[in-house]
Design a protein around this motif. Sequence first.
Motif, PDB file in Angstrom:
ATOM      1  N   GLY A 272       0.755  -1.023   0.066  1.00  0.00           N
ATOM      2  CA  GLY A 272      -0.278   0.434  -0.011  1.00  0.00           C
ATOM      3  C   GLY A 272       1.380   1.340   0.087  1.00  0.00           C
ATOM      4  O   GLY A 272       1.771   1.472  -0.743  1.00  0.00           O
ATOM      5  N   ASP A 273       0.362   2.215   0.888  1.00  0.00           N
ATOM      6  CA  ASP A 273       1.569   3.578   1.617  1.00  0.00           C
ATOM      7  C   ASP A 273       3.036   3.791   1.766  1.00  0.00           C
ATOM      8  O   ASP A 273       3.613   3.859   1.948  1.00  0.00           O
ATOM      9  CB  ASP A 273       0.729   4.498   2.104  1.00  0.00           C
ATOM     10  N   TYR A 274       3.322   1.986   2.088  1.00  0.00           N
ATOM     11  CA  TYR A 274       4.151   1.431   2.703  1.00  0.00           C
ATOM     12  C   TYR A 274       5.663   0.789   2.233  1.00  0.00           C
ATOM     13  O   TYR A 274       6.554   0.207   2.280  1.00  0.00           O
ATOM     14  CB  TYR A 274       4.096   0.837   4.084  1.00  0.00           C
ATOM     15  N   THR A 275       5.710   0.732   0.502  1.00  0.00           N
ATOM     16  CA  THR A 275       6.232  -0.302  -0.388  1.00  0.00           C
ATOM     17  C   THR A 275       7.384   0.958  -0.019  1.00  0.00           C
ATOM     18  O   THR A 275       7.277   1.871   0.578  1.00  0.00           O
ATOM     19  CB  THR A 275       5.394  -0.230  -1.367  1.00  0.00           C
ATOM     20  N   ARG A 276       8.299   0.231  -0.630  1.00  0.00           N
ATOM     21  CA  ARG A 276       9.909   0.627  -0.710  1.00  0.00           C
ATOM     22  C   ARG A 276       9.988   2.056  -1.130  1.00  0.00           C
ATOM     23  O   ARG A 276      10.742   2.840  -0.628  1.00  0.00           O
ATOM     24  CB  ARG A 276      10.838   0.200  -0.396  1.00  0.00           C
ATOM     25  N   ILE A 277       9.410   2.433  -1.991  1.00  0.00           N
ATOM     26  CA  ILE A 277       9.426   3.038  -3.050  1.00  0.00           C
ATOM     27  C   ILE A 277       8.634   5.164  -2.624  1.00  0.00           C
ATOM     28  O   ILE A 277       8.840   5.482  -2.456  1.00  0.00           O
ATOM     29  CB  ILE A 277       8.446   2.774  -4.896  1.00  0.00           C
ATOM     30  N   ALA A 278       7.566   4.136  -1.644  1.00  0.00           N
ATOM     31  CA  ALA A 278       6.332   4.601  -1.054  1.00  0.00           C
ATOM     32  C   ALA A 278       7.597   6.084  -0.068  1.00  0.00           C
ATOM     33  O   ALA A 278       7.519   7.127   0.493  1.00  0.00           O
ATOM     34  CB  ALA A 278       5.512   4.358  -0.832  1.00  0.00           C
ATOM     35  N   LYS A 279       8.316   5.197   0.934  1.00  0.00           N
ATOM     36  CA  LYS A 279       8.904   5.595   1.968  1.00  0.00           C
ATOM     37  C   LYS A 279       9.756   6.146   0.833  1.00  0.00           C
ATOM     38  O   LYS A 279      10.215   7.519   1.840  1.00  0.00           O
ATOM     39  CB  LYS A 279       9.008   4.350   3.006  1.00  0.00           C
ATOM     40  N   ARG A 280      10.349   5.936   0.030  1.00  0.00           N
ATOM     41  CA  ARG A 280      11.785   7.040  -0.556  1.00  0.00           C
ATOM     42  C   ARG A 280      10.925   8.242  -0.916  1.00  0.00           C
ATOM     43  O   ARG A 280      11.499   9.332  -0.661  1.00  0.00           O
ATOM     44  CB  ARG A 280      12.323   6.080  -1.670  1.00  0.00           C
TER      45      ARG A 280
END
Length: 336
Positions: free
Chosen positions: A270-278
């Motif tokens: 969801g909103d916590y994929t590694r791409i989203a975290k970056r």
Amino acid sequence: MILADKIVNLRKRAGWSQEELAEKMGVSRQSISKWEGAQSVPDMNRILKLSEVFCVSTDYLLRDDIEEVPCIVNPLEEAEPLEDSKGETLIKVSLETANEYLEYCKKSSFSVAAGVMLCILSPILLIYLAAAGEMKKIPLTEDQGAMVGLIVMFCIVAAAVVIFIVNGHKGEPYEFLEKEPLDTEYGIDGMVRNKMKKYEKAHIMEFSTGVVLCIISCIPIFLVQLFYGDDDFLSVIAVGVLLMLVAIGVFFIVRTSIIWDGYQALLEEGDYTRIAKRREKSIGNIYWAIVVALYLFISFVTMKWGITWVIWPVAGILYSVVAVIYGNYCVGKEKR
């Protein structure tokens, strides 16, 4: 360790999302999700492909008694912190930490949602007293009513802020789960997915109820206009009812979202994929700092605190748009 958990661990060690693994395997993301959730088992051809993609043996994938990933690099490197394909260090997460985090999400969900609800409810008395004073329905002038309402509003907002600060302090030990790439221990993914599946129906019901309440919140105003015409005082009461319905709806949405986000954070979905975290590290802090500054500036200039709260839900929606645009830009840049 069963095959489902091995696929999850290998994918996370490689720093891939389910979509990225699906692309490498030539299957749909739903297939990867079913494999990782132990809802289906890949056929032998897919097993062979998995062994090639992850550079492990088929024995490791198929035999539950082999739990350690076969060493495919220099053994001396095994003691080094794990890194994903982007060179980011993975933070180890124990089963105990995962359970403590989920318990924290469950406990904080009610208080944080209550704090948000208080913020939305805070201007109701201000609106009512100011209008009642202007219409001579109470022994106060409009300015006196507005002042009393303003004092009450600030007290309610202050109480909400205290709630946010206390919960934020309690959640500090778990902030890395939402911001850093994770390497979860064996059993965590299965445990989280099991709890998430059990909670899914309640989440959908609670979230839907909140959305419906927000949508129908304007009905009291329409009813007043329909049956009583331009009765200003009833219109003010209708606005208060609108805010109450919105507050209750947002309470449901925030409460269930916090619990659901806890599951997604541990699964890095969801909103916590590694791409989203970056992406969050790049634009999140700057964006919300601008929103806070804009909210305070407009509120103090207009002194219409009962209206300017709308900035927050609008900012939340716009942030999703900005995040998607920035995420697509990052993905395109990485491909180039």
